[in-house]
Design an enzyme around this catalytic site. Sequence first.
Site, mmCIF file in Angstrom:
data_model
loop_
_atom_site.group_PDB
_atom_site.id
_atom_site.type_symbol
_atom_site.label_atom_id
_atom_site.label_comp_id
_atom_site.label_asym_id
_atom_site.label_seq_id
_atom_site.Cartn_x
_atom_site.Cartn_y
_atom_site.Cartn_z
ATOM 1 N N THR A 1 59.685 -72.998 80.368
ATOM 2 C CA THR A 1 59.948 -74.435 80.249
ATOM 3 C C THR A 1 59.098 -75.084 79.172
ATOM 4 O OG1 THR A 1 60.602 -74.565 82.574
ATOM 5 C CG2 THR A 1 59.954 -76.619 81.518
ATOM 6 N N THR B 1 57.418 -70.702 84.582
ATOM 7 C CA THR B 1 56.748 -70.795 85.880
ATOM 8 C C THR B 1 57.435 -69.994 86.981
ATOM 9 O OG1 THR B 1 57.949 -72.826 86.425
ATOM 10 C CG2 THR B 1 55.804 -73.072 85.337
ATOM 11 N N ASP B 2 58.721 -69.672 86.819
ATOM 12 C CA ASP B 2 59.440 -68.997 87.901
ATOM 13 C C ASP B 2 58.821 -67.652 88.255
ATOM 14 O OD1 ASP B 2 61.148 -71.132 87.888
ATOM 15 O OD2 ASP B 2 62.972 -69.973 87.541
ATOM 16 N N SER C 1 61.889 -67.426 82.189
ATOM 17 C CA SER C 1 61.222 -66.330 82.904
ATOM 18 C C SER C 1 62.045 -65.655 84.000
ATOM 19 C CB SER C 1 59.871 -66.796 83.457
ATOM 20 O OG SER C 1 60.014 -67.722 84.505
#
Length: 332
Positions: A12, A86-87, A53
């Site tokens: 992101t 971040t995932d 990700s």
Amino acid sequence: MKRVVLITTGGTIASRWQGTGYAADTPGQEVLATAAVPHGVDVKVVDLFNVNSPRLTTEHQLTLLHAVHRELADPEVAGVVVTHGTDTLEESAFLVDLHHGDPRPVVFTGAQLPHDAAEGDGPGNLRDALVTASTVSGLGTLIVFNGVVHAARGTVKTETLDLDAFGDLSGTPVGDIGFTKVTRRAEPARPTALPLPPLPQAPVRVDMVMHHIDADPLLMRAAVAAGAQGIVLVGTGAGNATPQFVEAVTEAIGQGVLVALTTRVPSGPVAEIYTEGGAVDLVAAGALPTGTLRAGQARMAVLAAALATPDPRERRRVLRHALAAPESTPAH
């Protein structure tokens, strides 16, 4: 000047509007240009890849791991920052930590708001990560987000959209960042680093299977049949399932498959309390309890063990080592 290497992987923090949604496409120099680089820090940018990700593979992760080691081979480098979606950030950070024995820090960060957001959190997170990477030592791999420094081990994404997105629900943050300074709260506990694994010639399959009401071991047996070299069983409560899962664990272990036992509960350790398919029986069948590591990071530990050696007994020893860590201690 302190040299910090910024390795960018997308996410992101590098995402812009594509017409129907956001996707990573921003070069590292443009990501860096949004952040206030701390005084006395010189940043070298390495654009490794640029993807969201959820699309990452083991090949991506091992490419990142080798890139980190390659940059740290330069004694002039004070630390490394990795920007990451971040995932799956918690998984890549923990895999790097398992193989990181250098006192210089590797700091993962990212953003919840995209690169082109007017009030995005990426610039502040990146600045804080650069501060951390250029000033701390001996803390292993870290996750810096929303002004907080977390140990990679045990830290997971706890919020889908909120800016305070990461935390260790069973532990204490390493420190806080304010006025371009890191104030330590705790010293993270880590086992000794594993040797750097080679890039695999073929994909290494490690699957997850979750227990729930009416669950049976069909998917666990399917994973073994599909060639899984390791399985993470996500139990209920403190790590419980059914007698049928105990049978499936016994079968998997007998075929040389690693089995790790975690829980779907957000915090607290796996504990051998219950029988009749509970953790008592699952561990007796050969499943290795993961302590407070949750599914994604437990899978990284299993993957690291599978990459370390082809020998099933040695893999279990490596997995035990990766899972074992003493409790963190308060900072002095």
